[in-house]
Design a protein around this motif. Structure first.
Motif, PDB file in Angstrom:
ATOM      1  N   GLY A  38       0.840  -1.186   0.000  1.00 59.97           N
ATOM      2  CA  GLY A  38       0.000   0.000   0.000  1.00 59.97           C
ATOM      3  C   GLY A  38       0.874   1.234   0.000  1.00 59.97           C
ATOM      4  O   GLY A  38       2.013   1.207  -0.459  1.00 59.97           O
ATOM      5  N   ILE A  39       0.338   2.330   0.577  1.00 62.03           N
ATOM      6  CA  ILE A  39       1.062   3.598   0.544  1.00 62.03           C
ATOM      7  C   ILE A  39       1.700   3.957   1.880  1.00 62.03           C
ATOM      8  O   ILE A  39       2.318   5.010   1.994  1.00 62.03           O
ATOM      9  N   TRP A  40       1.563   3.110   2.885  1.00 63.78           N
ATOM     10  CA  TRP A  40       2.057   3.447   4.217  1.00 63.78           C
ATOM     11  C   TRP A  40       3.543   3.815   4.223  1.00 63.78           C
ATOM     12  O   TRP A  40       3.943   4.806   4.827  1.00 63.78           O
ATOM     13  N   ALA A  41       4.364   3.027   3.552  1.00 65.37           N
ATOM     14  CA  ALA A  41       5.812   3.285   3.565  1.00 65.37           C
ATOM     15  C   ALA A  41       6.187   4.503   2.723  1.00 65.37           C
ATOM     16  O   ALA A  41       7.192   5.153   3.001  1.00 65.37           O
ATOM     17  N   SER A  42       5.385   4.843   1.725  1.00 65.18           N
ATOM     18  CA  SER A  42       5.724   5.957   0.840  1.00 65.18           C
ATOM     19  C   SER A  42       4.975   7.244   1.166  1.00 65.18           C
ATOM     20  O   SER A  42       5.441   8.333   0.853  1.00 65.18           O
ATOM     21  N   ASP A  43       3.790   7.145   1.798  1.00 68.19           N
ATOM     22  CA  ASP A  43       2.976   8.338   2.081  1.00 68.19           C
ATOM     23  C   ASP A  43       2.041   8.063   3.256  1.00 68.19           C
ATOM     24  O   ASP A  43       0.824   8.112   3.128  1.00 68.19           O
ATOM     25  N   SER A  44       2.612   7.788   4.412  1.00 71.00           N
ATOM     26  CA  SER A  44       1.801   7.406   5.580  1.00 71.00           C
ATOM     27  C   SER A  44       0.860   8.522   6.026  1.00 71.00           C
ATOM     28  O   SER A  44      -0.244   8.254   6.510  1.00 71.00           O
ATOM     29  N   LYS A  45       1.244   9.773   5.842  1.00 72.58           N
ATOM     30  CA  LYS A  45       0.363  10.885   6.232  1.00 72.58           C
ATOM     31  C   LYS A  45      -0.930  10.855   5.432  1.00 72.58           C
ATOM     32  O   LYS A  45      -2.010  11.076   5.971  1.00 72.58           O
ATOM     33  N   ARG A  46      -0.816  10.577   4.159  1.00 76.81           N
ATOM     34  CA  ARG A  46      -2.017  10.503   3.318  1.00 76.81           C
ATOM     35  C   ARG A  46      -2.876   9.312   3.712  1.00 76.81           C
ATOM     36  O   ARG A  46      -4.095   9.411   3.799  1.00 76.81           O
TER      37      ARG A  46
END
Length: 195
Positions: free
Chosen positions: A88-96
């Motif tokens: 998913g996006i947790w490692a690349s964009d956890s804020k989003r």
């Protein structure tokens, strides 16, 4: 007779050029190690599938990753052996990821889907908190089903699809070096796209 031949030829040309025709949505996860093809089940898990497809349509998974792994080397002694890769996006964009609303939890009891080898499922903390993060089961994982032992709340995870091509890629990713439950280097997901 000529018109039947012309109509038949047009049908075959249109079929060849018209792309794939599937009853359920099919997607490709384009990773640095190859492509994984998924089939989603909107009839069984409509809320989860609709949210996942909206993330795909918005381009959310471009340059995301598989970053977490569970295997025989990183689980407590006596725990039920679990094998999966999570992305998913947790490692690349956890804020989003943290800002997106949770998807109402669709249990396997409601959907009739279970966590078999290749099942695609929604990662979560508490029920209804899952959004962009997902995992793929390697081998059957009944502990992730409703009433299973892998959640203290007994609600399990929301299965919503399965791998139809590329389990060899999933297993290749599973075998990459780890640091605890995280891959030493996240596995790049170039994009997830509809077929």
């Amino acid at each position: 007779m000529k018109s039947i031949i012309v109509i038949t030829a047009i049908f075959f040309i249109a079929s060849a050029c018209g792309g794939h025709q599937y009853e359920n949505p099919h997607l490709e996860i384009d990773t640095q190690y190859g492509v994984i093809e998924l089939e989603l089940y909107p009839k069984q898990a409509p809320k989860t599938v609709a949210a996942f497809l909206s993330y795909v349509d918005s381009g959310l998974y471009k340059n995301s990753s598989f970053y977490r792994v569970l295997n025989e080397d990183n689980q407590p002694m006596g725990a039920t052996e679990t094998r999966l890769i999570q992305g998913g996006i947790w490692a690349s964009d956890s804020k989003r990821a943290d800002k997106l609303p949770g998807i109402p939890h669709e249990t396997t009891r409601q959907t009739g889907l279970t966590h078999k080898d290749g099942t695609l499922s929604l990662a979560r903390q508490a029920p209804g908190t899952g959004n962009t993060e997902f995992f793929i089961c390697v081998d059957d994982q009944p502990g992730f089903d409703y009433g299973g032992s892998n959640n203290g709340d007994g609600q399990g995870y929301a299965a919503f699809g399965k791998v139809v091509k590329g389990m060899d890629i999933v297993r290749k990713i599973l075998a990459k070096p780890t640091n605890g439950e995280l891959f030493g280097t996240p596995i790049v997901i170039r994009n997830i796209e509809k077929l």
